[in-house]
Scaffold this active site. Structure first.
Site, PDB file in Angstrom:
ATOM      1  N   ASN A 101      16.240   2.552  -6.608  1.00 36.84           N
ATOM      2  CA  ASN A 101      15.647   3.801  -6.361  1.00 36.84           C
ATOM      3  C   ASN A 101      15.756   4.561  -7.773  1.00 36.84           C
ATOM      4  O   ASN A 101      14.591   4.479  -8.370  1.00 36.84           O
ATOM      5  CB  ASN A 101      16.429   4.690  -5.382  1.00 36.84           C
ATOM      6  N   ASN A 151      22.329   7.883  -6.976  1.00 32.86           N
ATOM      7  CA  ASN A 151      20.941   8.704  -7.082  1.00 32.86           C
ATOM      8  C   ASN A 151      21.095   9.717  -8.044  1.00 32.86           C
ATOM      9  O   ASN A 151      22.324  10.152  -8.581  1.00 32.86           O
ATOM     10  CB  ASN A 151      20.941   9.300  -5.771  1.00 32.86           C
ATOM     11  N   ASP A 213      20.526  14.424  -4.178  1.00 31.14           N
ATOM     12  CA  ASP A 213      19.574  13.554  -4.345  1.00 31.14           C
ATOM     13  C   ASP A 213      19.044  13.732  -5.928  1.00 31.14           C
ATOM     14  O   ASP A 213      19.755  13.922  -6.708  1.00 31.14           O
ATOM     15  CB  ASP A 213      18.352  13.659  -3.425  1.00 31.14           C
TER      16      ASP A 213
END
Length: 300
Positions: A101, A151, A213
């Site tokens: 990610n 993240n 995030d």
């Protein structure tokens, strides 16, 4: 869509934005389910940059200016060549247990890449994940383990510290970056609560005080992060003091970055939720802006 003060609309009509980056005077974004990277001028003019069929996410740039982008589902880092074509820069399938990610790229072209650690969208059992380093030659090394959904990775302006949000860990972690790109031991940059028991997603989400995030650093050493469970963006000092919190109302906040001519525009990626089945079928993602007093610093 109601936009709460002090936010203003920037662009809308996409599926799910992640990994906003301010680069060369424009905002760059990954849109998950249209599988595209776009760049946007301050006037809102959108230009497609590339298509990533296996879902784009984190972005960064090599010292020579070539773009690196995460290809989530096939766990590759892609590199955009001068002719615009994307080629494989690195394959992380041997070290990543879920979709890769977010990513941050340092001044030497080393990319630090997180992954989910499990099948999030398929209902898998949560588990910890690794953080990988991809060197400029494409070689891959695991540099940290046992992270709770790494993240929102950032590198301080001096290039000495990597800061990583742990979305499912009630914490933000920090690592010293050694000269060879390896990392020192993990330490708390901030902690919001106890580490969740990794039993099921509902239990994990219910135990989070905040879920950092996408995130960005400012020139005072504070972190702005999108709180994926709190419908807000938060400015936090080292140690965990909340300096500011701005609600995104009914919309979830999933990533943010600082940019604009003076570095004081906070761009926030919002959507109703993060669930693939809902976002893929809709065009409800947007970017909002708000003005802050301290400009961005460091990477990304």
């Amino acid at each position: 869509m109601t936009i709460p003060a002090p936010f203003s609309p920037f662009i809308s009509g996409y599926t799910f934005f992640e990994s906003p980056r301010w680069h060369d005077g424009q905002l760059w974004l990954s849109d998950f389910y249209t599988q595209q990277i776009v760049r946007v001028t301050l006037q809102g003019e959108v230009t497609p940059v590339a298509e990533v069929p296996e879902q784009p996410s984190g972005m960064g740039w090599l010292p020579d200016g070539r773009l690196l982008v995460v290809s989530m589902r096939d766990r590759r880092i892609l590199r955009q060549e001068a002719d615009g074509n994307l080629v494989t820069h690195a394959d992380l399938s041997s070290v990543a247990l879920g979709h890769i990610n977010d990513m941050v790229v340092d001044a030497q072209g080393r990319a630090y890449v997180g992954n989910f650690g499990f099948d999030l969208m398929g209902g898998g059992t949560p588990r910890t994940a690794t953080l990988a380093r991809v060197d400029p030659d494409g070689s891959v090394q695991v540099v940290a383990t046992d992270l709770y959904f790494p993240n929102g990775s950032m590198i301080t302006p001096d290039g000495q510290t990597l800061i990583v949000g742990e979305t499912m860990g009630n914490r933000i972690s920090a690592f010293d970056i050694r000269a060879d790109g390896s990392l020192g031991p993990r330490r708390d940059w901030a902690r919001f609560g106890e580490l969740p028991a990794l039993t099921d997603m509902a239990s994990v989400l219910g135990s989070l005080s905040a879920a950092p995030d996408g995130a960005t650093l400012d020139a005072d050493g504070a972190v702005w992060f999108a709180d994926a469970v709190g419908h807000r963006v938060v400015r936090m000092a080292p140690g965990g003091e909340v300096l500011e919190s701005r609600s995104t109302g009914e919309q979830g906040a999933f990533a943010c970055t600082l940019g604009g001519p003076d570095g004081c525009t906070l761009f926030v990626c919002v959507a109703p939720d993060f669930y693939e089945h809902a976002r893929r079928a809709a065009r409800e993602a947007a970017v909002w802006t708000t003005t802050v007093s301290v400009p961005g610093a460091g990477r990304p």
